[in-house]
Scaffold this motif. Structure first.
Motif, mmCIF file in Angstrom:
data_model
loop_
_atom_site.group_PDB
_atom_site.id
_atom_site.type_symbol
_atom_site.label_atom_id
_atom_site.label_comp_id
_atom_site.label_asym_id
_atom_site.label_seq_id
_atom_site.Cartn_x
_atom_site.Cartn_y
_atom_site.Cartn_z
ATOM 1 N N VAL A 120 38.414 40.858 40.412
ATOM 2 C CA VAL A 120 38.927 41.926 39.897
ATOM 3 C C VAL A 120 38.348 42.535 38.569
ATOM 4 C CG1 VAL A 120 41.073 42.810 38.855
ATOM 5 C CG2 VAL A 120 41.285 41.169 40.989
ATOM 6 N N GLU A 121 37.771 41.545 37.819
ATOM 7 C CA GLU A 121 37.171 41.929 36.720
ATOM 8 C C GLU A 121 35.793 42.829 36.952
ATOM 9 O OE1 GLU A 121 38.639 41.524 33.684
ATOM 10 O OE2 GLU A 121 36.641 42.247 32.726
ATOM 11 N N LYS A 135 22.679 45.349 41.777
ATOM 12 C CA LYS A 135 21.833 44.197 41.360
ATOM 13 C C LYS A 135 22.755 43.238 40.191
ATOM 14 C CE LYS A 135 18.764 45.270 38.455
ATOM 15 N NZ LYS A 135 17.701 45.968 37.902
ATOM 16 N N GLU A 136 23.533 44.000 39.567
ATOM 17 C CA GLU A 136 24.260 43.225 38.558
ATOM 18 C C GLU A 136 25.614 42.250 39.283
ATOM 19 O OE1 GLU A 136 25.542 45.582 35.149
ATOM 20 O OE2 GLU A 136 24.253 47.201 36.228
ATOM 21 N N VAL A 137 25.763 42.498 40.624
ATOM 22 C CA VAL A 137 26.869 41.729 41.077
ATOM 23 C C VAL A 137 26.171 40.943 42.193
ATOM 24 C CG1 VAL A 137 29.185 42.877 40.108
ATOM 25 C CG2 VAL A 137 27.628 43.833 42.303
ATOM 26 N N GLY A 138 24.946 40.683 42.334
ATOM 27 C CA GLY A 138 24.201 39.926 43.481
ATOM 28 C C GLY A 138 23.909 40.811 44.456
ATOM 29 N N GLY A 139 23.731 42.116 44.467
ATOM 30 C CA GLY A 139 23.296 42.852 45.496
ATOM 31 C C GLY A 139 22.108 43.312 45.292
ATOM 32 N N PRO A 140 21.189 44.436 46.088
ATOM 33 C CA PRO A 140 19.964 45.163 45.915
ATOM 34 C C PRO A 140 19.990 45.822 44.737
ATOM 35 C CG PRO A 140 21.167 45.917 47.760
ATOM 36 C CD PRO A 140 21.999 44.900 47.291
ATOM 37 N N ASP A 141 18.996 46.456 44.260
ATOM 38 C CA ASP A 141 18.669 47.372 43.309
ATOM 39 C C ASP A 141 18.945 48.831 43.681
ATOM 40 O OD1 ASP A 141 18.140 48.525 40.957
ATOM 41 O OD2 ASP A 141 15.926 48.204 40.996
ATOM 42 N N LYS A 142 20.382 49.092 43.544
ATOM 43 C CA LYS A 142 20.922 50.069 43.829
ATOM 44 C C LYS A 142 21.978 50.702 42.953
ATOM 45 C CE LYS A 142 20.033 51.802 48.561
ATOM 46 N NZ LYS A 142 20.236 52.577 49.455
ATOM 47 N N ALA A 143 22.078 52.217 42.702
ATOM 48 C CA ALA A 143 22.997 52.709 41.896
ATOM 49 C C ALA A 143 24.369 52.637 42.622
ATOM 50 C CB ALA A 143 22.684 53.721 41.172
ATOM 51 N N ASN A 165 43.962 47.962 34.912
ATOM 52 C CA ASN A 165 44.541 47.566 33.783
ATOM 53 C C ASN A 165 45.118 48.907 33.028
ATOM 54 O OD1 ASN A 165 45.940 45.507 32.515
ATOM 55 N ND2 ASN A 165 44.260 44.331 31.825
ATOM 56 N N LYS A 166 45.453 49.864 33.820
ATOM 57 C CA LYS A 166 45.606 51.235 33.073
ATOM 58 C C LYS A 166 44.540 51.927 32.264
ATOM 59 C CE LYS A 166 50.202 51.361 33.957
ATOM 60 N NZ LYS A 166 51.077 52.336 34.322
ATOM 61 N N GLU A 167 43.218 51.200 31.843
ATOM 62 C CA GLU A 167 41.963 51.881 31.563
ATOM 63 C C GLU A 167 41.601 52.973 32.586
ATOM 64 O OE1 GLU A 167 39.078 49.632 29.555
ATOM 65 O OE2 GLU A 167 40.054 48.057 30.286
ATOM 66 N N LYS A 168 40.924 53.963 31.829
ATOM 67 C CA LYS A 168 40.529 55.128 32.628
ATOM 68 C C LYS A 168 39.283 54.651 33.449
ATOM 69 C CE LYS A 168 41.318 59.677 31.957
ATOM 70 N NZ LYS A 168 41.662 60.654 32.088
ATOM 71 N N ILE A 169 39.246 55.429 34.602
ATOM 72 C CA ILE A 169 37.948 55.163 35.295
ATOM 73 C C ILE A 169 36.937 55.930 34.791
ATOM 74 C CG2 ILE A 169 37.244 56.163 37.457
ATOM 75 C CD1 ILE A 169 39.662 55.031 39.146
ATOM 76 N N GLY A 170 35.691 55.492 34.814
ATOM 77 C CA GLY A 170 34.527 56.105 34.047
ATOM 78 C C GLY A 170 34.314 57.429 34.626
ATOM 79 N N LYS A 206 32.958 47.528 55.254
ATOM 80 C CA LYS A 206 33.662 46.286 54.924
ATOM 81 C C LYS A 206 34.249 45.985 53.623
ATOM 82 C CE LYS A 206 30.303 43.324 53.319
ATOM 83 N NZ LYS A 206 28.815 42.808 53.277
ATOM 84 N N ALA A 207 35.387 45.323 53.892
ATOM 85 C CA ALA A 207 36.299 45.050 52.995
ATOM 86 C C ALA A 207 35.758 43.783 52.161
ATOM 87 C CB ALA A 207 37.622 44.612 53.658
ATOM 88 N N LEU A 208 35.870 43.764 50.921
ATOM 89 C CA LEU A 208 35.100 42.816 50.220
ATOM 90 C C LEU A 208 36.250 41.474 49.752
ATOM 91 C CD1 LEU A 208 32.954 44.473 47.436
ATOM 92 C CD2 LEU A 208 32.416 43.455 49.417
ATOM 93 N N LYS A 209 35.748 40.356 49.670
ATOM 94 C CA LYS A 209 36.834 39.138 49.021
ATOM 95 C C LYS A 209 36.813 39.689 47.830
ATOM 96 C CE LYS A 209 35.894 35.054 52.032
ATOM 97 N NZ LYS A 209 35.147 33.633 51.809
ATOM 98 N N ILE A 210 38.255 39.644 47.188
ATOM 99 C CA ILE A 210 38.377 39.757 45.750
ATOM 100 C C ILE A 210 38.866 38.291 45.332
ATOM 101 C CG2 ILE A 210 39.597 40.882 44.155
ATOM 102 C CD1 ILE A 210 37.717 42.520 45.411
ATOM 103 N N ASN A 211 38.230 37.987 44.129
ATOM 104 C CA ASN A 211 38.601 36.438 43.367
ATOM 105 C C ASN A 211 38.561 35.610 44.772
ATOM 106 O OD1 ASN A 211 39.076 37.997 41.436
ATOM 107 N ND2 ASN A 211 41.082 37.654 41.013
#
Lengths: 272, 503
Positions: A120-121, A135-143, A165-170, A206-211
């Motif tokens: 979730v984080e 890349k930062e979450v274990g995938g290929p180098d793609k934005a 958590n009620k924070e604003k989407i970027g 594809k649905a991802l596993k979350i936690n």
């Protein structure tokens, strides 16, 4: 003789009330849309003189229609907000919630995306813009291309509450108007990430596993899947017993109703 | 020299004009051809036995005797498929049972040995014998464990691929014989169209998997023939049979489904036609015309004949021009806020509210074109009429309006097409995604599906978009056809009127 007249008057009254309420107008969530449409079709097949119309314009619009008195049933994928309740009460409308189904909020990616699992984080950081490359979450180098529902949507509200958590989407996020549009954007954009109702997952995304938990009927029912919610139908007061509205609003409690909810891909409330 | 330049310019201009017309024609062709080609597939296509079944069961159409004959043939062709599946299921269950029995046996034997070893220990038997028994017991236990493992992997190697296969077969043929009838209509039938049948057949034959072995790139789609998972089992010939006999199992036949326009939809457009949408579009367009034409023409007459040129009139004209430039979604929001929430023309969205909103949208076009038409009537007509002693009202009604009618109709034609195709103004005021066809008096307070909105709805919000593309194309085709027909009708009418005027 008297009894006969009485019976006839009664019959006439019933006919008159049936004639008066032979339309049910439904407005609101695109997530609950498929359920409402299936129920409408099912009900109209058995009662051809009742016309049920369904429009899918988002939970927020459903609530507005209810407050303005322009719909009989507001379908919503989030509970009504306090402000909406107040606005309704001011106009003498008492929204009553009927939970028709449970729903998970699968995080969707393109099937070619090797990422299988996020926390979730991580999802939160992706939508905040802190993680911007697969890349930062274990995938290929793609934005990462983030896709979100528009802010009028109940799905958006649920996501904002449970994941953001009620924070604003970027800033770079792309907003679309329906669950189907999310799926289409994700299936046509390999680097995309989005979220939609359980009923909208098919093999083009594809649905991802979350936690570590995969979103399925079981994990939503047990409460293991972290991003889950009930789906609502709101009526003005509890409908009078025996009216078409009452019959419609209780379809989800019947066996057929549960089967329909399940076949469309959501989780029936009564199947414990 | 100057003459030369002028000639050159003239030629250049006519050349440009020709190019512009050619580009326009090509664009029209490029847009219309796919619409017509794909749209026609909603009406003419290769339908399968399942389509005829839907027609018979849902719409009570077709000869049931002939259908049953055909159904029997299909059932006979499909029987081996189901037999093979059933045999495989039985075989797997049998295998599982045997493994379990073997496991149980080994376990019991191990227990016996254990008891023997224990008894020997108590009685102080030879150490060697005890060790031998214990070793034997461990061996049996290990064997039982291996059997258990085997039973578990049976699930992975036989059951899971089998379940996936059954799902794919059900999508192709509909529910299995003997299965309870599903509630949703979409689950009660197999593929109704031959093109979809071939797609689904492919899904039965191969399983799509994504290969993620290269961590630096996106996955690659691999198609694994499903048969590999069932090599050496009773299901091996299944795939060949399916491929060879798909024709007999689905019995494709060229179908003319012209009732696509007049049928109501079943299970939100998955089966059936688009009548509620067509009717809704007609109601909305006609409704808009009923409100807009009188208002527009009267306003134009006032502006041309009665109003005195001055500040007020030029302000009015500015207003009209501005109204013509307002984005259509603003009209939609205005319609919701004004007609529905403020003056409450109906207690929910309705055709009435939608028509009123649309009529406001097309009002400027009608006023402007009517004005132009009225101004184009030669002054001499009017002067002659007035000179003969006719009043202003009389002149307008009997001389000017008839002469201006062809021009007014042009504006009406243009705006009619626009009203039929507009989506934004009706989103909040009239359009819904599911609803029954309305009777004429129900338009006063009930919303309706309408083609422009439902085309959008089908391609973005529908949960089974890819399955029902043909419906979407059919709707686009119908909408374009309606607009063209409306225009054609109006053009013909205009031609007739001008001919009459001349004659």
């Amino acid at each position: 003789m008297k009894i006969q007249i009485l019976a006839m008057t009664a019959a006439a009254t019933v006919a008159a009330t049936a004639g008066a309420s032979d339309k049910i107008v439904i407005d609101g969530s695109t997530t609950v849309g498929p359920i409402a449409k299936a129920f409408a079709e099912y009900y109209m097949a058995a009662n051809p003189d009742v016309n049920i119309t369904v429009s899918e314009s988002g939970s927020g619009n459903g609530a507005k229609s209810m407050v303005n008195g322009t719909c009989d049933v507001a379908i919503m994928s989030r509970p009504m907000k306090e402000t909406e309740f107040k606005a309704a009460a001011d106009k003498g409308i008492q929204p009553v919630a009927h939970v028709v189904s449970l729903d998970g909020l699968p995080i969707l990616v393109h099937p070619s995306n090797p990422v299988q699992e996020l926390t979730v984080e991580q999802v939160r950081k992706i939508y905040l813009g802190e993680i911007s490359n697969w890349k930062e979450v274990g995938g290929p180098d793609k934005a990462i291309v983030t896709i979100s529902r528009d802010t009028n949507s109940g799905t958006y509200e649920t996501f904002a509450k449970l994941v953001m958590n009620k924070e604003k989407i970027g800033g770079k996020c792309e907003y679309v108007g329906s669950n189907g549009a999310i799926r289409q954007r994700v299936q046509s954009t390999p680097a995309a990430i989005g979220y939609a109702g359980l009923g909208f997952v098919d093999k083009t995304v594809k649905a991802l596993k979350i936690n570590g938990i995969y979103p399925s009927a079981e994990t939503v029912q047990t409460g293991e899947y972290p991003v889950a919610r009930p789906l609502f139908m709101y009526t003005d007061g509890y409908p009078k017993l025996g009216t078409p509205l009452y019959q419609f609003i209780t379809i989800h409690l019947t066996e057929d109703g549960q089967e329909m909810v399940e076949e469309i891909g959501f989780v029936p409330v009564t199947a414990y | 020299m100057r003459l030369e330049t002028r000639k050159l310019l003239d030629k250049a201009f006519s050349g440009l004009g020709l190019i512009a017309i050619a580009v326009m024609a090509m664009a029209l062709l490029a847009i219309l051809t796919p619409i017509i080609w794909r749209g026609s597939k909603a009406f003419v296509f290769k339908g399968t036995i399942e389509h005829r079944r839907v027609m018979l069961e849902q719409f009570d159409r077709g000869n049931s005797d002939r259908f049953n004959e055909e159904l029997n043939l299909t059932a006979a062709a499909r029987a081996p498929v189901y037999d093979m599946l059933e045999a495989f299921e039985a075989e797997t269950a049998e295998l599982e049972k045997t493994l379990e029995a073997q496991e149980d046996e080994k376990k019991t034997q191990a227990k016996v040995l254990k008891n023997q070893a224990r008894a020997l220990k108590r009685e102080g038997g030879s150490e060697e014998e005890i060790a031998r028994l214990e070793a034997e017991e461990d061996r049996l236990k290990a064997e039982a464990k291996a059997l258990k493992e085997q039973a578990r992997s049976l699930g992975e190697t036989r059951e899971e691929p089998y379940e996936a296969l059954v799902d794919a077969v059900q999508e192709l043929f509909g529910p299995m014989p003997g299965q309870k009838k599903p509630v949703l209509i979409r689950q009660q039938y197999g593929q109704t169209r031959w093109d979809r049948t071939l797609v689904k057949l492919h899904e039965v034959m191969v399983e799509e998997e994504w290969d993620y072995s290269n961590p630096d790139a996106m996955g690659v789609l691999v198609e694994n023939p499903r048969i590999e998972k069932f090599r050496g089992t009773g299901l091996e010939p299944f795939f060949q049979y399916l491929e060879d006999h798909i024709d007999e199992m689905m019995r494709p036949k060229t179908t003319f489904y012209w009732q696509f326009i007049t049928d109501t939809s079943k299970d939100s457009h998955i089966f059936g036609g688009i009548w509620p949408e067509v009717l809704g579009t007609i109601y909305l367009t006609l409704g808009a015309m009923i409100f807009a034409i009188p208002m527009g023409v009267i306003a134009a007459i006032y502006l041309c004949e009665y109003a005195r040129e001055g500040r007020t009139v030029s302000f009015l004209r500015i207003c009209i021009s501005t109204l013509a430039g307002v984005p259509s979604i603003v009209f939609g929001l205005f319609g919701l806020a004004f007609f529905l929430n403020t003056i409450q023309v109906s207690d929910s969205k309705s055709v009435l509210a939608g028509s009123l909103t649309l009529s406001l949208l097309i009002l400027p076009t009608i006023i402007r074109s009517s004005e132009e038409a009225i101004l184009a009537v030669p002054r001499a007509y009017k002067e002659a009429a007035l000179g003969l002693g006719a009043g202003r009202w009389h002149t307008v009604m009997t001389v000017i309006l008839p002469a201006a009618l062809p021009g007014i109709l042009t504006g009406v034609v243009i705006s009619m097409g626009r009203a039929a195709g507009e989506t934004a103004p009706i989103i909040f005021t009239a359009a819904v995604s599911v609803g029954a066809p309305l009777k004429i008096w129900e338009t006063l307070n009930q919303p309706t599906p309408a083609l422009p909105w439902n085309i959008y709805n089908l391609c973005t919000e529908h949960e089974a978009v890819d399955e029902i593309r043909h419906v979407q194309y059919g709707m686009v085709f119908t909408l374009v056809a309606i607009v063209l027909l409306l225009n054609l009708f109006a053009i013909l009418m205009r031609a007739r009127i001008s001919k009459k005027l001349r004659g």
